[in-house]
Design a protein around this motif. Structure first.
Motif, PDB file in Angstrom:
ATOM      1  N   THR A 164      -3.691  15.448   1.813  1.00  0.00           N
ATOM      2  CA  THR A 164      -3.511  15.727   0.399  1.00  0.00           C
ATOM      3  C   THR A 164      -2.411  16.763   0.193  1.00  0.00           C
ATOM      4  O   THR A 164      -2.320  17.746   0.953  1.00  0.00           O
ATOM      5  CB  THR A 164      -4.813  16.241  -0.253  1.00  0.00           C
ATOM      6  OG1 THR A 164      -4.550  16.581  -1.632  1.00  0.00           O
ATOM      7  CG2 THR A 164      -5.368  17.466   0.447  1.00  0.00           C
ATOM      8  N   TRP A 217      -4.690  18.055   5.929  1.00  0.00           N
ATOM      9  CA  TRP A 217      -5.491  16.895   6.257  1.00  0.00           C
ATOM     10  C   TRP A 217      -6.932  17.138   5.805  1.00  0.00           C
ATOM     11  O   TRP A 217      -7.409  18.274   5.820  1.00  0.00           O
ATOM     12  CB  TRP A 217      -5.480  16.625   7.762  1.00  0.00           C
ATOM     13  CG  TRP A 217      -4.155  16.212   8.328  1.00  0.00           C
ATOM     14  CD1 TRP A 217      -3.248  17.009   8.978  1.00  0.00           C
ATOM     15  CD2 TRP A 217      -3.588  14.900   8.294  1.00  0.00           C
ATOM     16  NE1 TRP A 217      -2.155  16.276   9.357  1.00  0.00           N
ATOM     17  CE2 TRP A 217      -2.327  14.983   8.953  1.00  0.00           C
ATOM     18  CE3 TRP A 217      -4.006  13.669   7.776  1.00  0.00           C
ATOM     19  CZ2 TRP A 217      -1.502  13.871   9.110  1.00  0.00           C
ATOM     20  CZ3 TRP A 217      -3.182  12.560   7.935  1.00  0.00           C
ATOM     21  CH2 TRP A 217      -1.952  12.659   8.592  1.00  0.00           C
ATOM     22  N   LEU A 220     -14.732   9.125  -2.850  1.00  0.00           N
ATOM     23  CA  LEU A 220     -13.721   9.358  -1.821  1.00  0.00           C
ATOM     24  C   LEU A 220     -13.922   8.423  -0.639  1.00  0.00           C
ATOM     25  O   LEU A 220     -12.970   7.848  -0.115  1.00  0.00           O
ATOM     26  CB  LEU A 220     -13.816  10.801  -1.310  1.00  0.00           C
ATOM     27  CG  LEU A 220     -13.149  11.933  -2.083  1.00  0.00           C
ATOM     28  CD1 LEU A 220     -13.420  13.246  -1.371  1.00  0.00           C
ATOM     29  CD2 LEU A 220     -11.660  11.701  -2.213  1.00  0.00           C
ATOM     30  N   GLU A 277       0.950   5.998   3.597  1.00  0.00           N
ATOM     31  CA  GLU A 277      -0.387   5.415   3.494  1.00  0.00           C
ATOM     32  C   GLU A 277      -1.487   6.408   3.880  1.00  0.00           C
ATOM     33  O   GLU A 277      -2.672   6.144   3.668  1.00  0.00           O
ATOM     34  CB  GLU A 277      -0.497   4.147   4.340  1.00  0.00           C
ATOM     35  CG  GLU A 277      -0.179   4.323   5.806  1.00  0.00           C
ATOM     36  CD  GLU A 277       1.306   4.129   6.135  1.00  0.00           C
ATOM     37  OE1 GLU A 277       1.593   3.771   7.293  1.00  0.00           O
ATOM     38  OE2 GLU A 277       2.157   4.338   5.239  1.00  0.00           O
ATOM     39  N   VAL A 321      -1.539   9.453   2.584  1.00  0.00           N
ATOM     40  CA  VAL A 321      -1.619  10.438   1.492  1.00  0.00           C
ATOM     41  C   VAL A 321      -2.631   9.985   0.435  1.00  0.00           C
ATOM     42  O   VAL A 321      -2.613   8.837  -0.019  1.00  0.00           O
ATOM     43  CB  VAL A 321      -0.230  10.636   0.849  1.00  0.00           C
ATOM     44  CG1 VAL A 321      -0.326  11.613  -0.328  1.00  0.00           C
ATOM     45  CG2 VAL A 321       0.772  11.147   1.888  1.00  0.00           C
ATOM     46  N   TYR A 322      -3.506  10.898   0.076  1.00  0.00           N
ATOM     47  CA  TYR A 322      -4.461  10.680  -1.017  1.00  0.00           C
ATOM     48  C   TYR A 322      -4.536  11.990  -1.784  1.00  0.00           C
ATOM     49  O   TYR A 322      -4.830  13.042  -1.214  1.00  0.00           O
ATOM     50  CB  TYR A 322      -5.838  10.288  -0.474  1.00  0.00           C
ATOM     51  CG  TYR A 322      -6.869   9.993  -1.547  1.00  0.00           C
ATOM     52  CD1 TYR A 322      -7.031   8.699  -2.053  1.00  0.00           C
ATOM     53  CD2 TYR A 322      -7.671  11.007  -2.066  1.00  0.00           C
ATOM     54  CE1 TYR A 322      -7.976   8.430  -3.031  1.00  0.00           C
ATOM     55  CE2 TYR A 322      -8.620  10.748  -3.041  1.00  0.00           C
ATOM     56  CZ  TYR A 322      -8.764   9.457  -3.529  1.00  0.00           C
ATOM     57  OH  TYR A 322      -9.706   9.198  -4.503  1.00  0.00           O
ATOM     58  N   ASP A 323      -4.275  11.935  -3.067  1.00  0.00           N
ATOM     59  CA  ASP A 323      -4.186  13.148  -3.887  1.00  0.00           C
ATOM     60  C   ASP A 323      -5.589  13.643  -4.238  1.00  0.00           C
ATOM     61  O   ASP A 323      -6.296  13.025  -5.031  1.00  0.00           O
ATOM     62  CB  ASP A 323      -3.395  12.832  -5.163  1.00  0.00           C
ATOM     63  CG  ASP A 323      -2.996  14.087  -5.929  1.00  0.00           C
ATOM     64  OD1 ASP A 323      -3.558  15.157  -5.645  1.00  0.00           O
ATOM     65  OD2 ASP A 323      -2.121  13.988  -6.818  1.00  0.00           O
ATOM     66  N   PHE A 324      -5.952  14.770  -3.630  1.00  0.00           N
ATOM     67  CA  PHE A 324      -7.307  15.304  -3.820  1.00  0.00           C
ATOM     68  C   PHE A 324      -7.254  16.822  -3.774  1.00  0.00           C
ATOM     69  O   PHE A 324      -6.744  17.412  -2.828  1.00  0.00           O
ATOM     70  CB  PHE A 324      -8.235  14.779  -2.724  1.00  0.00           C
ATOM     71  CG  PHE A 324      -9.633  15.353  -2.747  1.00  0.00           C
ATOM     72  CD1 PHE A 324     -10.467  15.145  -3.837  1.00  0.00           C
ATOM     73  CD2 PHE A 324     -10.113  16.096  -1.677  1.00  0.00           C
ATOM     74  CE1 PHE A 324     -11.759  15.665  -3.854  1.00  0.00           C
ATOM     75  CE2 PHE A 324     -11.401  16.609  -1.679  1.00  0.00           C
ATOM     76  CZ  PHE A 324     -12.225  16.401  -2.773  1.00  0.00           C
ATOM     77  N   GLU A 369     -12.630   5.023  -1.567  1.00  0.00           N
ATOM     78  CA  GLU A 369     -11.208   4.888  -1.924  1.00  0.00           C
ATOM     79  C   GLU A 369     -10.231   5.340  -0.843  1.00  0.00           C
ATOM     80  O   GLU A 369      -9.140   4.785  -0.716  1.00  0.00           O
ATOM     81  CB  GLU A 369     -10.921   5.699  -3.196  1.00  0.00           C
ATOM     82  CG  GLU A 369     -11.598   5.185  -4.446  1.00  0.00           C
ATOM     83  CD  GLU A 369     -11.224   6.007  -5.667  1.00  0.00           C
ATOM     84  OE1 GLU A 369     -10.541   7.049  -5.484  1.00  0.00           O
ATOM     85  OE2 GLU A 369     -11.607   5.613  -6.781  1.00  0.00           O
ATOM     86  N   ALA A 370     -10.593   6.392  -0.104  1.00  0.00           N
ATOM     87  CA  ALA A 370      -9.651   7.031   0.821  1.00  0.00           C
ATOM     88  C   ALA A 370      -9.983   6.656   2.261  1.00  0.00           C
ATOM     89  O   ALA A 370     -11.120   6.286   2.570  1.00  0.00           O
ATOM     90  CB  ALA A 370      -9.703   8.550   0.641  1.00  0.00           C
ATOM     91  N   ASP A 427     -10.642  19.374  -8.313  1.00  0.00           N
ATOM     92  CA  ASP A 427     -10.788  17.950  -8.620  1.00  0.00           C
ATOM     93  C   ASP A 427     -11.839  17.786  -9.725  1.00  0.00           C
ATOM     94  O   ASP A 427     -12.977  18.258  -9.589  1.00  0.00           O
ATOM     95  CB  ASP A 427     -11.225  17.199  -7.369  1.00  0.00           C
ATOM     96  CG  ASP A 427     -11.423  15.716  -7.629  1.00  0.00           C
ATOM     97  OD1 ASP A 427     -10.450  14.969  -7.490  1.00  0.00           O
ATOM     98  OD2 ASP A 427     -12.553  15.328  -7.988  1.00  0.00           O
ATOM     99  N   PHE A 452      -7.369  11.691   5.631  1.00  0.00           N
ATOM    100  CA  PHE A 452      -6.190  11.545   4.772  1.00  0.00           C
ATOM    101  C   PHE A 452      -5.488  12.890   4.630  1.00  0.00           C
ATOM    102  O   PHE A 452      -6.020  13.938   5.024  1.00  0.00           O
ATOM    103  CB  PHE A 452      -6.560  10.963   3.397  1.00  0.00           C
ATOM    104  CG  PHE A 452      -7.505  11.811   2.582  1.00  0.00           C
ATOM    105  CD1 PHE A 452      -7.038  12.839   1.773  1.00  0.00           C
ATOM    106  CD2 PHE A 452      -8.876  11.557   2.603  1.00  0.00           C
ATOM    107  CE1 PHE A 452      -7.908  13.609   1.010  1.00  0.00           C
ATOM    108  CE2 PHE A 452      -9.758  12.321   1.847  1.00  0.00           C
ATOM    109  CZ  PHE A 452      -9.267  13.351   1.051  1.00  0.00           C
TER     110      PHE A 452
END
Length: 414
Positions: free
Chosen positions: A51, A58, A41, A17, A19-22, A44-45, A27, A49
């Motif tokens: 990545t 972090w 961001l 939870e 992890v956010y792909d950025f 949403e994040a 991007d 987080f």
């Protein structure tokens, strides 16, 4: 089409939870409209987080989390590795290998940082900066007057790059004729810092070599410039060395040749898109300092990086030694938990100061100079240009990494 950096495996201590792909460099949203992507961001994040892009790290985007980490060098170190490891690494290098400069004092933690930052304070004090204000104004006028009759320009190469860079080169005693070479070198260095530690180290050597002739010349023939001032400096009672001069020069070169350009670019972009604000500031130039601060908050653009030195919790996540943390300052200054309607430009915003220049011991040494350059630029553009606007046929172009940057900003006026 830009390709994202390859993702790395998620370490065992990173919960799914978190992890956010950025991708901090590639991007697509950042490259299209960076601060709108930052607002996305924040929606949403989580405030912090992890990545898997850019080697895995972090990213803190929340104001409170960034502020806390910035003021905690014990857990969030500016040094790329522990001091003992750095000394062992340097000792293990082949004797015939060129020395790798370290950007001093930005890659240090207290108390060392305090000692090595002190010699620079006077040159960037409010008094010293005010003494340069008229030369900044003269150069701004020269650059603006060179394009005013054309009815258009690409603001970045025409004004935003040469203004602060030429001022900085004069402060350092570096030849202004080498401006294009130095700017290319800065872009190369910043790209390397997000590629690998080895590439960044090699680029540090390349930067030092580009200035080495001037550094050595000022040792024998001091002038009225920052390099000469540093040669006359003692630290802990010890005279300056060529090695330490290289370290200082790398820091000043990178910091001086890239940051405020982007503050100018984003500020003028906002003015060009808002003719009513232009009219308000033309009618009452005394509002320009307030406008400068709000533009810095609305379009903050730097992303310092820290190494986790001790196990610590931030944003509800456990971080381990050796983890990396990007302090995404553009997120901090758009955090709705900190600012009411942060997406709005509010000229007389009350109460909350921005952290566009960072926080804690590493707060930007050049903040006074940057403020004066920005205020002078806005004043002179509004005085000397008719109402200017974005060129509808040529959109702005951006790049990203340790700084959200403008490569091109076409403007038009009648």
């Amino acid at each position: 089409m830009t390709t994202l950096t390859e993702p790395v495996p998620v370490p065992g201590h990173i919960p799914p939870e978190a992890v956010y792909d950025f991708d901090l460099r590639f991007d697509p949203g950042l490259l299209a409209n960076p601060h709108e992507r930052v607002r996305e961001l924040l929606r949403e994040a989580p405030p912090v987080f992890w990545t898997p892009r850019n080697g895995g790290r972090w990213v803190a985007i929340g104001h409170r989390e960034i502020f806390d980490a910035s003021r905690d060098p014990e857990h969030f170190s500016s040094s790329p590795m522990p001091k003992a490891e750095m000394e062992a690494l340097m000792a293990s290098l082949p004797a015939d290998m060129p020395r790798i400069p370290q950007a001093v004092p930005i890659l240090m933690d207290p108390p060392e940082h305090t000692r090595y930052r002190a010699p620079l304070q006077g040159s960037f004090s409010p008094k010293a900066v005010q003494a340069r204000k008229e030369s900044i104004r003269e150069l701004a006028n020269e650059l603006i007057d060179a394009v005013v009759a054309d009815g258009h320009c690409d603001f970045i190469p025409a004004v935003a790059e040469p203004l602060p860079v030429r001022i900085f080169l004069r402060m350092m005693g570096l030849p202004e004729a080498r401006l294009p070479e130095f700017r290319d070198l800065v872009h190369e260095f910043l790209a390397a810092t997000l590629s690998s530690d080895i590439e960044a180290a090699l680029m540090g050597r390349k930067v030092a070599d580009a200035m080495l002739d001037v550094i050595q010349a000022r040792r024998e023939d001091p002038q009225d410039d920052l390099i000469s001032l540093l040669w006359a400096t003692e630290i802990d009672g010890r005279p300056m060395t060529l090695e330490l001069m290289e370290d200082y020069a790398v820091l000043l070169f990178i910091a001086g040749l890239d940051t405020v350009i982007n503050g100018m670019g984003f500020g003028v972009r906002h003015l060009a898109a808002n003719p009513e604000l232009q009219a308000q500031l033309r009618a009452d130039p005394s509002l320009i300092p307030d406008a400068t601060e709000e533009l810095l908050r609305r379009y903050t653009f730097t992303i310092p990086v820290r190494r986790v030195a001790q196990a610590v919790e931030l944003g509800g996540w456990q971080m381990l030694p050796g983890d990396w943390l990007a302090l995404y300052l553009p997120g901090a200054d758009l955090d709705p938990r900190e600012y009411e309607s942060p997406e709005e430009f509010t000229l007389k915003r009350q109460g909350k100061a921005h952290i566009a220049f960072g926080a804690g011991v590493h707060r930007c040494l050049g903040s006074h100079l940057a403020r004066v350059e920005l205020q002078v630029l806005y004043t002179q553009m509004l005085e000397r240009l008719p109402p200017f606007r974005l060129d509808p046929q040529r959109p702005a172009k951006f790049h990203s990494g340790n700084i959200i940057a403008l490569d091109s900003l076409p403007l038009r006026w009648d």
